[in-house]
Design a protein around this motif. Sequence first.
Motif, PDB file in Angstrom:
ATOM      1  N   MET A  78      99.995  52.132  31.720  1.00 18.90           N
ATOM      2  CA  MET A  78      98.609  51.717  31.912  1.00 18.90           C
ATOM      3  C   MET A  78      98.118  52.063  33.313  1.00 18.90           C
ATOM      4  N   GLY A  79      96.852  52.365  33.375  1.00 14.46           N
ATOM      5  CA  GLY A  79      96.187  52.720  34.624  1.00 14.46           C
ATOM      6  C   GLY A  79      94.769  53.133  34.300  1.00 14.46           C
ATOM      7  N   GLN A  80      94.085  53.679  35.274  1.00 12.40           N
ATOM      8  CA  GLN A  80      92.688  54.042  35.081  1.00 12.40           C
ATOM      9  C   GLN A  80      92.532  55.053  33.938  1.00 12.40           C
ATOM     10  N   GLY A  81      91.677  54.731  32.969  1.00 11.79           N
ATOM     11  CA  GLY A  81      91.402  55.631  31.861  1.00 11.79           C
ATOM     12  C   GLY A  81      92.377  55.539  30.699  1.00 11.79           C
ATOM     13  N   VAL A 125      91.573  53.427  26.812  1.00 10.93           N
ATOM     14  CA  VAL A 125      91.072  54.059  25.583  1.00 10.93           C
ATOM     15  C   VAL A 125      92.240  54.632  24.777  1.00 10.93           C
ATOM     16  N   VAL A 126      93.171  55.308  25.485  1.00  3.52           N
ATOM     17  CA  VAL A 126      94.345  55.886  24.819  1.00  3.52           C
ATOM     18  C   VAL A 126      95.184  54.785  24.185  1.00  3.52           C
ATOM     19  N   ALA A 127      95.362  53.689  24.932  1.00  2.00           N
ATOM     20  CA  ALA A 127      96.179  52.586  24.441  1.00  2.00           C
ATOM     21  C   ALA A 127      95.590  51.990  23.166  1.00  2.00           C
ATOM     22  N   MET A 128      94.273  51.815  23.128  1.00  4.60           N
ATOM     23  CA  MET A 128      93.632  51.250  21.942  1.00  4.60           C
ATOM     24  C   MET A 128      93.769  52.178  20.736  1.00  4.60           C
ATOM     25  N   GLN A 129      93.687  53.478  21.004  1.00  3.87           N
ATOM     26  CA  GLN A 129      93.847  54.431  19.902  1.00  3.87           C
ATOM     27  C   GLN A 129      95.256  54.361  19.324  1.00  3.87           C
ATOM     28  N   LYS A 130      96.255  54.322  20.190  1.00  2.00           N
ATOM     29  CA  LYS A 130      97.645  54.266  19.738  1.00  2.00           C
ATOM     30  C   LYS A 130      97.939  52.940  19.041  1.00  2.00           C
ATOM     31  N   LEU A 131      97.353  51.865  19.545  1.00  2.00           N
ATOM     32  CA  LEU A 131      97.536  50.554  18.912  1.00  2.00           C
ATOM     33  C   LEU A 131      96.974  50.558  17.494  1.00  2.00           C
ATOM     34  N   GLU A 132      95.782  51.094  17.359  1.00  2.00           N
ATOM     35  CA  GLU A 132      95.136  51.143  16.041  1.00  2.00           C
ATOM     36  C   GLU A 132      95.976  51.975  15.070  1.00  2.00           C
ATOM     37  N   PHE A 133      96.464  53.102  15.574  1.00  2.00           N
ATOM     38  CA  PHE A 133      97.270  53.994  14.742  1.00  2.00           C
ATOM     39  C   PHE A 133      98.605  53.337  14.374  1.00  2.00           C
ATOM     40  N   GLY A 134      99.270  52.709  15.371  1.00  2.00           N
ATOM     41  CA  GLY A 134     100.549  52.055  15.120  1.00  2.00           C
ATOM     42  C   GLY A 134     100.420  50.862  14.200  1.00  2.00           C
ATOM     43  N   HIS A 135      99.322  50.137  14.342  1.00  2.00           N
ATOM     44  CA  HIS A 135      99.059  48.967  13.502  1.00  2.00           C
ATOM     45  C   HIS A 135      98.948  49.357  12.023  1.00  2.00           C
ATOM     46  N   LYS A 136      98.348  50.507  11.761  1.00  2.00           N
ATOM     47  CA  LYS A 136      98.152  50.948  10.371  1.00  2.00           C
ATOM     48  C   LYS A 136      99.380  51.667   9.809  1.00  2.00           C
ATOM     49  N   GLU A 137     100.048  52.476  10.654  1.00  2.00           N
ATOM     50  CA  GLU A 137     101.138  53.324  10.176  1.00  2.00           C
ATOM     51  C   GLU A 137     102.528  52.712  10.365  1.00  2.00           C
ATOM     52  N   MET A 188      95.668  46.086  34.695  1.00  2.00           N
ATOM     53  CA  MET A 188      94.348  46.040  34.045  1.00  2.00           C
ATOM     54  C   MET A 188      94.103  44.650  33.468  1.00  2.00           C
ATOM     55  N   PRO A 189      93.946  43.639  34.343  1.00  2.00           N
ATOM     56  CA  PRO A 189      93.814  42.247  33.865  1.00  2.00           C
ATOM     57  C   PRO A 189      92.593  42.016  32.984  1.00  2.00           C
ATOM     58  N   THR A 190      91.469  42.698  33.275  1.00  2.00           N
ATOM     59  CA  THR A 190      90.267  42.513  32.461  1.00  2.00           C
ATOM     60  C   THR A 190      90.486  43.064  31.053  1.00  2.00           C
TER      61      THR A 190
END
Length: 583
Positions: free
Chosen positions: A197-200, A203-215, A227-229
């Motif tokens: 995790m870091g700047q930018g 978005v990548v993390a959310m995409q991978k989470l969504e993909f991993g959650h489904k697959e 990235m506390p926020t």
Amino acid sequence: IFCSMLTFKLFQLGKLTTEEYNPAYFNFLLRAPAFIGAENPLEDWLPNKNWGLVLKLSDLEGFENFATNMEKDAPTRFKEWFNELAPEDAKLPLEWKRLDAYYFQKLLVIRCLRPDRMAMALANWIGGVLPSGREFLECDGSLSFYEVLYSSYEDSTNVTPIFFILSPGADPVKEVEALGRKTIQLQANSNYHNIAMGQGQDVVAMQKLEFGHKEGHWVMLQNIHLMPTWCLELEQRLDAFAAEGSHPNFRLFLSADPARGIPIGLLERSIKLTNEPPQGLLANLRRSFALFPKDDFEERDAKIKAILFGLCHFHSLMLERKKFGPLGFNVKYPFSSGDLRDSASVLYNYLEGSTSVKLPWEDLRYIFGDIMYGGHIVDNWDRKLCEVYLQYFMQDDLLDEQEMIPYADGKLSWKSPIPSSHDKYLEHIDTMPPESPLFFGMHPNAEIGFRTEQCKRIFETLQFMQPKDVTVHVEEDGGGGSSANRAEELCMEILDEIRDVRFATDDTARSLRDEDKGPYQFVFLQECDSMNGLASEMARGLGELQLGFKGELTMSEQMEQLAEALFEEKLPEWWVRLRFPST
């Protein structure tokens, strides 16, 4: 601390049959109240603070004669007990030897006279009274971090993340990937996604989470404390995944440094792990040796087995030496299991391809001491210490029952085993004598400072975890009333002493002639003003609290905090801010 809390609670509920629970004894053990300013007749060997604790102990039922026995009946024998290296295992003089059968009461004596041995004494008591107490104390100390992770993985689900709390030098990624290769035939960017995790990267993390959650993939998010926020958004997304229903194979791994920005909800839903080394030389040696799988270890040459054992022992010494503070190292270093693992890897590569009969000890000492562990070391004296340890352990004697306690001069002995099977090494590790500074080549008194501080931290934490409401009857404090009654008594005592404390600084300043005024006089007047401010605040707060106890004022939050501090015999924070430096 957890084992202590568990055992104390069972003790209070009467579930442990060894002794009867006495609230006064328990209260004394937690708070260790002492008489202040009492004359110490044994000051040639007993500190004044300890004598004050002994006098307070003599107020408890069953200990009325303890101070008299120490002072008049057998001072020499008590001094001999006081000077024991492990007094928790030695019998007390006179009739007090009976306390070996009532070990909780013996804890009170050790708390008074040898607080530096309280951690060991507490462990002895827990191990003796709690069913399978030793197993609770040792817990997973003999397991490698991979084995702990595998056990936690079996408890995890697709809605239960595994949260790694990072410590210096720890990197859980290797263990996660090793676990994945064993359980799901892990392949990076196929069924496993690792994002630092870091700047930018949100978005990548959310995409991978969504993909991993489904697959049903594994997702590893490293350093989310950066990235506390975004962590709040992550928590909401995990709630949505749980409501929607994730793929059964989906697993989320998180890592972060200890930080306040991590949402509580994220922590509560997770299985939390840390790769910090366990406390104690024996536990560290077990954990270090567990780093090497049994099957792999059995295939190694006898020389490599012996060197690995010596390397594990050296690694444990380097980790545990940090607890001595400046006596251990001049600088704190982040030694970790990675240093041991990399050192072993180099050892395999260096020796398995070699045809030489003579072991290259000098080369090994250089690799371990100047590159692997020495790469962390910046202080010349600490580097010298590391070199001396390796000079002692890395030699031919290691292959044939070398003495593993350096420079002990026969006071303590523990030899290395003859190269044998993995199980034989584990059995030998369990024969290690009780831990002593002698293992580190230090004087036995070297541990008094940090052990005393350890005792202080343990009981401060246990006291902090006790019920806080002193405005109602919480428990009998052994003094004939509730905790609220005790706080009220102290309130009246202190208020009577400071009610009329005032320094006439204005009159004193006016009475000074100009030629008498100087730095000393000004400082004196300033100190008097500070004392007046402190006394005024104490009188105001205690006066309001007294009215609150009588029911004439509603108890505010600050009044409750003051009552709690009085009961625990601690200084309230706002008094500390107003006080002046004092001994």
